[in-house]
Each structure stands twice: as structure tokens, then as C-alpha cells.
Design an enzyme around this catalytic site. Structure first.
Site, PDB file in Angstrom:
ATOM      1  N   GLN A   1       0.833  -1.209   0.000  1.00  0.00           N
ATOM      2  CA  GLN A   1       0.000   0.000   0.000  1.00  0.00           C
ATOM      3  C   GLN A   1       0.867   1.258   0.000  1.00  0.00           C
ATOM      4  OE1 GLN A   1      -1.975   0.673   3.741  1.00  0.00           O
ATOM      5  NE2 GLN A   1      -3.674   1.750   2.786  1.00  0.00           N
ATOM      6  N   GLY A   2       0.833   2.017  -1.089  1.00  0.00           N
ATOM      7  CA  GLY A   2       1.610   3.244  -1.160  1.00  0.00           C
ATOM      8  C   GLY A   2       0.745   4.471  -0.943  1.00  0.00           C
ATOM      9  N   TYR A   3       0.401   4.720   0.302  1.00  0.00           N
ATOM     10  CA  TYR A   3      -0.403   5.894   0.650  1.00  0.00           C
ATOM     11  C   TYR A   3       0.481   6.967   1.284  1.00  0.00           C
ATOM     12  CZ  TYR A   3      -5.267   4.142   0.033  1.00  0.00           C
ATOM     13  OH  TYR A   3      -6.468   3.706  -0.458  1.00  0.00           O
ATOM     14  N   SER A   4       1.054   6.631   2.476  1.00  0.00           N
ATOM     15  CA  SER A   4       1.740   7.648   3.279  1.00  0.00           C
ATOM     16  C   SER A   4       3.002   8.166   2.613  1.00  0.00           C
ATOM     17  CB  SER A   4       2.118   7.062   4.637  1.00  0.00           C
ATOM     18  OG  SER A   4       0.992   6.523   5.265  1.00  0.00           O
TER      19      SER A   4
ATOM     20  N   GLU B   1      -9.472  -1.554   5.063  1.00  0.00           N
ATOM     21  CA  GLU B   1      -8.257  -1.728   5.863  1.00  0.00           C
ATOM     22  C   GLU B   1      -8.585  -1.727   7.357  1.00  0.00           C
ATOM     23  OE1 GLU B   1      -5.237   1.279   5.341  1.00  0.00           O
ATOM     24  OE2 GLU B   1      -3.777   0.137   6.515  1.00  0.00           O
TER      25      GLU B   1
END
Ligand SMILES: Cc1cc2nc3c(=O)[nH]c(=O)nc-3n(C[C@H](O)[C@H](O)[C@H](O)COP(=O)(O)OP(=O)(O)OC[C@H]3O[C@@H](n4cnc5c(N)ncnc54)[C@H](O)[C@@H]3O)c2cc1C
Lengths: 380, 396
Positions: free
Chosen positions: B131-134, B249
Site C-alpha cells: 500500500q503506497g499511501y503515506s 483496511e
């Protein structure tokens, strides 16, 4: 166990909430208090609740009831709890009616249950004494046999609807020491029996309760309810089930004071902003919301487990009561706090919820008492 | 109901016939489960066999539609399957962000081509997702993210940095949020896109946690080319997709930590090993009260999860409960870990080496790791904000 309302229960809930909204707002309870009403609840409304079928929910069909379960009754009690309706469900249905149903002789049931189901008769249970705290086995009131009769002496405190009840079921010691579980016997005694004096007590929540003193009250052998010396067992079971009902009422109370508080957060302005925009209050409201959700699940589970006779029903009841006690008090405390000064006034309803929360907490065992019981059941 | 009982009997028989004996009784926690992917290793080859038989029936994703390789089960049937697996003490054949996050999101927002391409690979455990969010400057305020994606022909060229990317170094694909319109208000210039981690210009660097392990990475993106067809939903409408995924999530985190599934040991068992008892009772009454309070809260939480599940089964619309479950479930796990340490006393203070048992050392690391539970997936404070706004309707 399905933790969801059936279609019938949904309907029951809706009817109950509508009824409470139109027929029983908090102002009704306030008016009863202001008038120092001698009964403490409305006989007219009680009759109406009987006609709606609520009073007879737990009573077997043979005696004019609907023979439904706690899972049904809690739906009604929650709605009534929202506006602190003082009608005698606890005394007459959950305690008296249930004791009769569980342990009464055929004759006793015939004599009392149909009148209860129709809303005409009031019954109560006198179990609590000044030094008994939450333990049903601590009974100092004595019953002695004298030439075929029983003679009872002692004092019971805060007997729900004691001054209006047509009869009282009294726990008394027929054998054993003061804290023994064995040797407690239940007696069904009409209120007008000589030697029985009933004095209304004033409590913070203004529910009708009475001091009951028994001064050589003489009753026949036919007034024994259940087996001689075996009253503790029956009373414990009935009080456990009644606790579920009380928890439902508490759930209604905490939900309503929470709704009222949210409403205030959305309307009251300070510093040029609605106070509900302040994060310090938002987060507390959100946490309270979660606690109430957990309380709701616990009540639903306890009611269903009690109806099904599941083996863990006692521990679920302790869960519901421990959580219910803590959460109702928290909701009421937060309710007063977040209303500021107005929350401290008699004119505002928040105080009613706080007072009822405190009484409910100390009825049938407080949070610490139920946690301790849970620990014992789970060998901690 | 009769059908469901028939399904139960068949499921029980099928599971006991097809589960390799060596995996029975090895119910694993989330972190220890089989995450699949190209880089997966199988110390016990039976675990791979277990994955294969379950995936062939679509039972790694029981409720996904059969047309993409899922099990096609109803909620009630899926619960039967879970119950029967628990009864036989069978571990989940596969865990990970594919099953819990991007899969459900693609089912809702993906194109038919995207579903065809990705779902069956998730179900079979072929591809592992991260998961590339932050980003370094964008955590709770996720919508302020800066990673840029510029369209050049059929490709987006992506530059920027992601951080706290869990298991990026073990993953094959990443779903991520990129800024496609820097002029628009912050929520309206974001796009949700899928990226192959093997693309040139992707570099991952593990970060070490207070617990000593390195479950997450910094991810650097330099002129990475990602096909435009990998955009999920619409360009500049990624925030909608991002929020839906966050909901999945939170539900995943809450159920992993709070519900007590997969627990090998109760705190009571643990206490029996370390503390004095007087007869049947724990002698230290303060500890007894703490344990009782924890257990009762955990039970009330479990009942609340059950209630939400029953309501969903009965077709009632879901509330915004995932935030509540996320907060309460993660806080319960933290209380549990702290309590286990209190029970073990000084034996809970070991980092490594002699004088400490394996279980004690791993419990201590679990406790440290648990502090992250109320941060990852959106902090508790942010969840409280969400409840206040969406559930309670409190003003901004
Ligand atoms: C173990 C772990 C795994 C992770 N895995 C991933 C991953 O796989 N992929 C990914 O993209 N990210 C991942 N994250 C990142 C995680 O989502 C962020 O750490 C989280 O959203 C918080 O952002 P931040 O660290 O920048 O903290 P900040 O946002 O800077 O927060 C600092 C503090 O301020 C508080 N705060 C911030 N805003 C508010 C507000 N509006 N109101 C009240 N309080 C506020 C926070 O609650 C916190 O206490 C992971 C994190 C951890 C710990």
C-alpha cells in the site's frame, strides 16, 4: 445466537418508541415527582401497556400472557428507559411475576398471574435489607413456625412499589446463619396482613420504593413460595433475569442522555462556534458512542443467552450489568459536564438521568460486584 | 437453514479430507500467516499445498464472485466455512492486502479488465500487494500527498517518495495514490493507480521498528512508467477509491487484533504459568481485576463484532462502524500485550539471548509492535474524528 432484532422485535421497538414519545415524555415523570404522586406511576398507562401486550410478555399463555422472551421484553424496556418511565415492570413483572412463574404453586399462579397480565394487580419482592448490600443470601429477617403458621419479623428496604403492591414476596430465614445460602424461604404475603407496615421512602431517582417492616406477621403454610429453605436458588435466578431487564432500561437511559448531549453539542455556541466543533468534546463523544455500542451488544447477548438457557448466561449477565452500570454513569456524568451550568439545574433533565444511573448501578449489584462474580465464574 | 446445514456437513468433510495433517492446529496470527507472492517461501511445503487446494475452490476469497475465481459464497456460507476451519484449527491458507484491501476495492471500482487481470492472481496467492499511501509529509493529512504522476502518451511518469510502506520489499505490486492535478483542491487532484514493483525506478529501503523487525520501507519512485490503464476509477477521483479502501483496511485491522481469533492461549493460561494462585483464584487481586476487566471488554467487543456481522447478514446497511472497531480492537490488543507482560513480570523484559524463553521474547516484541496498531491504518485520533463527523454528525 443471532444478535439482530427479528421482524417482530423491530415492530415492537417501533411501537414502543412511538408510544414513549407521545404518551410518556420525561415531563410525565417530572410531573409525578413534582406532585409527590402517592402511587409513583400511572395506573392508566400501566393498563394501556397491558392492553398493548407488554405487561404479559413473559407470562405464560395459560395465565393470560404471551409467553415470549426477555429478548422481546428488553426492546420495550429500552424504549421506556429512554424517558425514565416509572411503571412497575421491575417489581411486578421481572421480580414478582417471574418468581411466581418459576416457583409458584398452581393455585398461586391462578390467583395472581392473570391479574398481573391484565395490569390490575401489582406485586413486588422484598429481598434487600440494610446490611445485605448486593448479596441475596444475607438475610436477617426471620420466619418461625408456630402451630402450623409462620411468623415473620424483620425489615426490608427500598422495596420497589412496596406501598402499592397488592402482595409482597418476602425472603426470610427459616434455618441457618445470617449469610448462609441454605435456609432462606420465600413467602407470598398480602399487603394488608396485620403486622406488615409499609412506609414510602424518598430516593434520588423518585421511583416509588418503601420500607417494609414485619412485626410478627402471621401467615399460613399456603403462603410459602417454592420449597422450604430453597429460596436463595430461585431468587438468584430470577434476579439474574431481572438484571437483564434493568440493563435494557439503562441502555435506553444512556442512549437518550447521549442523544440529548449530542444535540446540545450541535446547538450551543461559545467562542463564536458550536461547541461540537471542539475536538476535546468530539473525541469524548465518540468514545462514549463506542461504550454504548458495546453495552447494547452485551444486553442483547445476555437476553438471548438467558432465554436459551446457555451455559454462559450468568457471565453474560454480569458483563451486561458491569458495563451497563459504568456506561450509564459515564453517559450521565458527561451529559451534565457537556451541558455546563444548565446541566446542573433541576429544570434540566440531565440530572434525572444521573440520579437514575446511580440507582440502577446499585440495584442487583454494581460494576465491581459483577466483575468479581465474572472473575469467580472464570476462575480468575 | 437446511441447505446451510448440508453445506456445513459437506464443508467439514471436504476440509478434513483436503487439509494436509501437518498444518492442523497451527492457527496463525496475521503477521505470521502466508502472504503469498513471487517471493514467498514455504518452510513447510504443506502450507503451499493447502493454499493450492483452497485456491482451486476459491476459498481463499470465499465471498468473491466465482467468475473471477472466488468462492461465490453467501455471507452465511462464508461464516460456516470460517467456523468449520476454526473447529478443525486450520490456519488461513492466505492473508494479505490483496485479499483484504485491493481485491474488495477492485470489485467495487475496477474495470472488467482490471478485475480479470488481478483478482485471480490474488486468490491463488501469486501476487503480493503493498500500500503506497503515506509520504514523509502526509500521514493523517493523507490528501496533502505530493508524489507526482504526469501523463506522457499511454503512460504516467511517477516521481516522489512513499514511506511506511509495509512489506514493500516483499511485494510484487503496489496500489498507490499520486497527484495528477496539483492545481486542484487537495482532495480533487489525486488518482489511484496500480504499479508493478518490478518497474525500473522503484527502490525500497527497509526501516527498523522499535520491536527490532523491519516490516516496512521507504519507497523511492524515480521516473517510473506506469500504464495509464492502471488507473482505478477516474483520473483525479482517487480520493473516493482511497477512502473505500481505508474502510476495508480498518475492518481488516480490527478483526485481526480485536476478535481473539487465532489465539492459542488465554491470558488465564498465561497467568497460571507466572503468578501465584490461592486455590482457584489469582492471589494478586489488582492483577485479577485488570485481567477480568480486559476479558470482559474483549468479550463485549467480540459481541459487537458479531452483532455487526449479523446485521450485515440480515441485509441491514453497514454503519460507519469500521472506525469504532479499528479503535477498540487495536486498543484491546495493546492492553492485552501490556497485560501479558505484567503477568510475566521481569521475564517480559528480555530482548534476546539467555535466560528468556522464546515465547517471552516474542511476546515482548509483540507488545512493542502493538504500539503501532493505533497509528497504522489511520491513527485513533483520526478515527475519533471520523466517528464524530460521520456517525454522530458533529460539526466541523
Ligand atoms: C506499523 C505501521 C505500518 C504502516 N503501514 C503502512 C502502509 O503499508 N502503507 C502506508 O501508506 N502507510 C502505512 N503506515 C503509515 C500510517 O498510515 C501513518 O503512520 C498514519 O496514518 C499516521 O501518519 P503520520 O505517521 O504521518 O503521523 P501524523 O499524521 O504526523 O500524526 C502525529 C500525531 O498527531 C495526531 N494527529 C494528526 N492529525 C490530527 C487531527 N486532525 N486531530 C487530532 N490528532 C491528529 C495523530 O493522531 C498522531 O498522534 C504504517 C504505519 C505503521 C506504524
Amino acid at each position: 445466537m443471532e444478535l439482530v432484532l427479528s421482524e417482530d422485535q423491530e415492530l415492537l421497538a417501533k411501537t414502543a418508541i412511538d408510544f414513549v414519545r407521545t404518551r410518556s415524555p420525561v415531563s410525565r415523570m417530572r410531573a409525578l415527582r413534582d406532585a409527590q404522586d402517592p402511587i409513583g406511576f400511572s395506573r392508566t398507562l400501566w393498563k394501556e401497556m397491558a392492553e398493548l401486550g407488554w405487561v404479559g410478555i413473559l407470562i405464560p399463555e395459560a395465565y393470560g400472557g404471551a409467553n415470549m422472551g426477555l429478548a422481546d421484553l428488553v426492546v420495550v424496556l429500552e424504549a421506556l428507559g429512554r424517558t425514565l418511565a416509572p411503571e412497575p415492570f421491575l417489581s411486578t413483572i421481572l421480580l414478582g411475576g417471574q418468581l411466581l412463574t418459576q416457583a409458584g404453586s398452581e393455585e398461586q399462579k391462578q390467583a395472581w398471574l392473570p391479574g398481573i397480565a391484565s395490569g390490575d394487580k401489582i406485586l413486588t419482592v422484598a429481598y434487600q435489607e440494610a446490611r445485605s448490600r448486593y448479596d441475596l443470601n444475607r438475610v436477617a429477617t426471620k420466619a418461625e413456625q408456630q402451630s402450623g403458621s409462620w411468623v415473620l419479623s424483620g425489615e426490608k428496604i427500598q422495596v420497589l412499589d412496596g406501598h402499592t403492591a397488592d402482595a409482597l414476596i418476602v425472603s426470610a430465614r427459616t434455618a441457618g446463619g445470617q449469610n448462609d445460602q441454605d435456609g432462606i424461604t420465600l413467602f407470598l404475603i398480602p399487603r394488608d396482613t396485620p403486622g406488615l407496615t409499609v412506609t414510602r421512602q424518598q430516593r434520588i431517582d423518585d421511583r416509588a420504593v418503601a420500607l417494609v417492616s414485619l412485626d410478627s406477621v402471621k401467615v399460613g403454610a399456603g403462603s410459602l413460595l417454592g420449597p422450604l429453605g430453597g429460596g436463595f436458588e430461585i431468587l438468584s435466578q430470577v434476579v439474574d433475569r431481572a438484571t437483564v431487564g434493568l440493563c435494557a432500561e439503562m441502555l435506553g437511559g444512556m442512549s437518550q442522555i447521549f442523544d440529548d448531549t449530542l444535540n446540545y453539542l450541535k446547538t450551543r455556541q461559545q467562542f463564536g462556534a458550536l461547541i461540537g466543533t471542539f475536538q476535546a468534546l468530539k473525541h469524548r463523544a465518540a468514545r462514549l458512542f463506542m461504550e454504548i455500542e458495546l453495552a447494547r451488544s452485551s444486553v442483547m447477548a445476555a437476553a438471548r443467552a438467558a432465554d436459551a438457557g446457555d451455559k454462559d448466561w450468568e457471565s453474560l449477565i454480569s458483563l451486561a450489568k458491569a458495563r451497563g452500570s459504568d456506561t450509564f454513569l459515564l453517559a450521565a456524568n458527561e451529559g451534565v459536564q457537556m451541558h455546563g451550568g444548565i446541566g446542573m439545574t433541576d429544570e434540566h433533565d440531565a440530572g434525572f438521568y444521573l440520579k437514575r444511573a446511580r440507582v440502577a448501578e446499585m440495584t442487583f449489584g454494581d460494576a465491581a460486584w459483577h466483575r468479581e462474580r465474572w472473575a469467580t465464574l472464570h476462575k480468575y | 437453514m437446511a441447505d446451510l446445514e448440508k453445506f456445513r456437513a459437506e464443508t467439514r468433510r471436504w476440509l478434513s479430507d483436503n487439509a494436509p495433517p501437518s498444518i492442523k492446529g497451527t492457527t496463525l496470527g496475521l503477521g505470521e500467516g502466508n502472504w503469498g507472492g513471487r517471493k514467498a517461501t514455504y518452510p513447510n511445503p504443506d502450507m503451499k499445498a493447502w493454499l493450492n487446494v483452497m485456491a482451486a475452490r476459491g476459498w481463499t476469497a470465499p465471498e468473491w464472485p466465482a467468475q473471477y475465481g472466488g468462492g461465490g459464497l453467501s455471507k452465511a456460507e462464508a461464516k460456516v466455512l470460517r467456523d468449520e476451519m476454526a473447529a478443525l484449527k486450520l490456519p488461513a491458507p492466505l492473508v494479505g492486502f490483496g485479499l483484504t484491501m485491493i481485491g474488495p476495492t477492485l470489485l467495487e471500482y475496477g474495470t472488467e479488465d482490471q478485475k480479470q487481470e488481478h483478482l485471480s492472481k490474488i486468490i491463488r496467492g501469486d501476487i503480493r500487494w503493498c500500500q503506497g499511501y503515506s509520504e514523509p509529509g502526509s500521514g493523517s493529512d493523507l490528501a496533502s500527498l505530493q508524489t507526482r504522476a504526469v501523463l506522457q502518451g499511454d503512460y504516467y511518469v511517477i516521481n516522489g517518495q512513499k514511506i511506511w510502506t509495509s512489506y514493500a520489499n516483499y511485494s510484487d505490486w503496489m496500489f498507490m495514490l499520486v497527484r495528477t492535478d496539483p492545481q486542484a483542491p487537495k482532495h480533487e487532484g489525486i488518482t489511484f493507480i496500480l504499479m508493478d514493483m518490478a518497474s525500473p525506478g522503484v527502490e525500497t529501503r527497509p526501516i527498523k521498528l522499535i520491536s527490532g523487525s523491519s516490516p516496512f520501507c521507504e519507497t523511492f519512485l524515480t521516473d517510473v512508467q506506469v500504464p495509464a490503464k492502471n488507473v482505478v476509477f477516474k483520473v483525479n477521483h482517487g480520493w473516493t477509491v482511497a477512502k473505500a479502501l481505508l474502510n476495508h483496511e480498518r475492518t481488516m485491522i480490527a478483526s485481526a487484533f480485536g476478535s481473539g481469533t487465532g489465539r492459542r492461549q488465554t491470558i488465564g493460561d498465561y497467568a497460571r504459568k507466572y503468578v501465584d494462585f490461592e486455590g482457584e483464584r489469582i492471589a494478586d487481586t489488582t492483577l485479577r481485576t485488570r485481567m477480568t476487566q480486559y476479558e470482559m471488554d474483549a468479550l463485549a467487543f467480540k459481541l459487537t463484532s458479531d452483532r455487526a456481522r449479523d446485521a450485515a447478514k440480515a441485509g441491514l446497511p453497514p454503519g460507519s462502524e469500521s472506525s469504532m472497531f479499528k479503535i477498540y480492537g487495536t486498543e484491546l490488543n495493546q492492553r492485552r500485550q501490556e497485560l501479558l507482560g505484567s503477568i510475566a513480570g521481569p521475564q517480559a523484559l528480555g530482548w534476546e539471548g539467555s535466560g528468556f524463553e522464546e515465547q517471552e521474547l516474542s511476546q515482548t516484541r509483540d507488545w512493542l509492535r502493538s504500539r503501532g496498531n493505533t497509528i497504522e491504518g489511520g491513527t485513533s485520533e483520526v478515527q475519533l474524528n471520523i466517528i464524530a463527523k460521520r456517525v454522530l454528525g458533529l460539526p466541523d
